[in-house]
Design an enzyme around this catalytic site. Sequence first.
Site, PDB file in Angstrom:
ATOM      1  N   HIS A   1       0.795  -1.248   0.000  1.00 17.85           N
ATOM      2  CA  HIS A   1       0.000   0.000   0.000  1.00 17.85           C
ATOM      3  C   HIS A   1       0.820   1.287   0.000  1.00 17.85           C
ATOM      4  O   HIS A   1       0.749   2.081   0.934  1.00 17.85           O
ATOM      5  CB  HIS A   1      -1.007   0.018   1.139  1.00 17.85           C
ATOM      6  CG  HIS A   1      -0.520  -0.520   2.464  1.00 17.85           C
ATOM      7  ND1 HIS A   1       0.633  -0.096   3.050  1.00 17.85           N
ATOM      8  CD2 HIS A   1      -1.044  -1.452   3.301  1.00 17.85           C
ATOM      9  CE1 HIS A   1       0.797  -0.729   4.200  1.00 17.85           C
ATOM     10  NE2 HIS A   1      -0.203  -1.567   4.363  1.00 17.85           N
TER      11      HIS A   1
ATOM     12  N   ASP B   1      -6.045  -4.241   0.441  1.00 20.17           N
ATOM     13  CA  ASP B   1      -5.907  -4.027   1.892  1.00 20.17           C
ATOM     14  C   ASP B   1      -7.284  -4.103   2.560  1.00 20.17           C
ATOM     15  O   ASP B   1      -7.571  -3.363   3.498  1.00 20.17           O
ATOM     16  CB  ASP B   1      -5.195  -2.699   2.207  1.00 20.17           C
ATOM     17  CG  ASP B   1      -4.744  -2.620   3.664  1.00 20.17           C
ATOM     18  OD1 ASP B   1      -4.841  -3.631   4.386  1.00 20.17           O
ATOM     19  OD2 ASP B   1      -4.303  -1.535   4.075  1.00 20.17           O
TER      20      ASP B   1
HETATM   21 ZN   LIG Z   1      -0.403  -2.523   5.988  1.00 17.12          ZN
END
Ligand SMILES: [Zn+2]
Lengths: 428, 326
Positions: free
Chosen positions: A230, A303
């Site tokens: 991310h 995520d």
């Molecule tokens: Zn993370």
Amino acid sequence: MSKILIRGAKVLGGEAQDVLIDGETIAEVGTGLSAEGAQVIEAEGQILLPGLVDLHTHLREPGREDSETVLTGTRAAASGGYTAVFAMANTHPVADTAGVVEQVYRLGREHGYCDVQPIGAVTVGLEGKKLAELGAMHDSAAGVTVFSDDGKCVDDAVIMRRALEYVKAFGGVVAQHAQEPRLTEGAQMNEGVVSAELGLGGWPAVAEESIIARDVLLAEHVGSRVHICHLSTAGSVEIVRWAKSRGIDVTAEVTPHHLLLTDELVRSYNPVYKVNPPLRTERDVMALREALADGTIDIVATDHAPHPHEDKDCEWAAAAMGMVGLETALSVVQQTMVETGLLDWAGVADRMSVKPAAIGRATEHGRPVSAGEPANLTLVDPAYRGVVDPADFASRSRNTPYEGRELPGRVTHTFLRGRATLVDGKLA
Amino acid sequence: MMRHLISAADLTRDDAVLILDTAEEMARVADRPIKKLPTLRGRTICNLFFEDSTRTRISFEAAEKRLSADVINFAAKGSSVSKGESLKDTAQTLEAMGVDAVVIRHSASGAPYRLATSGWIDAPVINAGDGTHQHPTQALLDAFTMRRRLIGRDTGLGKDLAGKRITLVGDVLHSRVARSNVDLLHTLGAEVTLVAPPTLVPVGVETWPCEVSYDLDGVLPKSDAVMMLRVQRERMNAAFFPTEREYSRRYGLDGERMAKMPEHAIVMHPGPMVRGMEITAEVADSDRCTVVEQVANGVSIRMAVLYLLLGGYEPATPATPRTEEN
Ligand SMILES: [Zn+2]
């Protein structure tokens, strides 16, 4: 198993073709294929992609079954067009032994909605002190290839170096949650104009960038491969671009929410926007989109971070960090990348299926849509427009930042090894 | 008037002047033998304090009682951030008890905003300080004190602080008082300068409507009011500055420095003062220092805010359209 004929879908967004699935594999791709003995899916106007692969999912089982389980999480994945997800190790107990990863792997297979490839912890208990049994997890039935302490940064440079070196023996990769812990003590949101005004603790971009810079240099030094989870700032993009130009074996992911949302949303103090790494600025968002388009960022990863209602229905500082994402990822990518002209559908297939499968060594996924390949496929209606209603989610948790927002596109069918897991937008 | 008072930034110039003018009326009550108005008789106000602040709570309580309101004090010390649900639960309990307004103090920035906007509660919410975000009644009482001292008690009525130069000194980064004051003083037309070591100025301050300086001595001669902010000694251990001595040498206010200020200029402090480090006893006890007045003015300001939010305020001049809707 019966035959399925997908008729007239634009394969990877190209010419309309027929795709015949026979059993677990694609039997034929062409035009005017015979429908004899096959169930027909009329797919005119739809896009056919290889089944999506998510390198970064939180399934919460074992330990937090109130937020998500392997079953509910893989149903959410199938709804979002995924045929494989990599399950992060920050469960309770932590996935740092062969036993835990095998359990998660088997649950995925048993439920049959989506392959679950467990990610192993880098260090015992995610504590950053002692290497977990990386080799045993790799040798287990789960065949772990990706290791991550996600949720926490492997901040000790020596431990990170050793992990990078150690996994070379079996072609593993260390996926780093890049967050310098001292620079982010008390951090609540992106540090900048908005945090200054709101009086919320700042999470500076440099806390991410300094770790990425260190880790690409370590990867270069020991000749290993590192994956950046991310990635969220324009500066991180610059560092990864530099590292790649230097030949360092680094890959990186961006989440859908970092491609669309900015820290301006935090002005609402609504914890649905609280996520780690935090939502950044418009400038960062634009840099991330461009980097995904030009390949500096290799993949989109969700995520997906489910949390129960009570962990978000409170004041900002007390709220849990994270957003669910499996069921909206493709729509967000369509809006931010396809409809902006930055990426075509073949590019989407590359960033959301081919590359993530390659990074995670999921050899049965992210394959070409051609005869003889495993029938892991996703059918998308790009013309669809709809408002996100979390009540429709298959995920056990509803913490989506997109509630009430109109997003384009809808996954209509998902096939896992020839079996439909999603039919006309409904779970099979 | 608006429905809630969450941030000083939400106040228009006219709102703010109206509150200051109303506070002057309220201040007259304090000069009477019987310091009470019947305005809020039969209304119940809850002081919901998730963070200790005896001074602020007593100030609100005095204001509420002078307006004849029934007062509930609810202290939920520190319980909220670790167990997030308690704010919502507490709010709903109060709602069920028919509370007419909630005065909230919370260690988490944004908690009053959440309370006011999440549908947990219907009553007006008054922010009595949230985290490092805002403390609007403090900013109002500071502005009130400045207007009285720099313009005059009666001559100030209806006026703002246009052209006044105000300097805030100290820990801006962790200060809700600084944030609220910058917003309100700017709205009232004052020119604000922040003075602090760079470590105690937030990243992103460049968008605030004020100047930033690291040189206190350079700013003092141009200041009509100097407001010293609290600096906690713990900040030293977190490396925000090297030593207490170095801090007070560069950013403390002593008699010598005070002498550089114009004759009419005042020294302010939200209290409690850390004598020695941020302000010397000589300055704190001088008649240019308004700390005691600020406390008294706090009650008047809070009476004005409660009166305007709850008292069924009707505009005195309905012909003038108001602009608080945007
Ligand atoms: Zn993370």
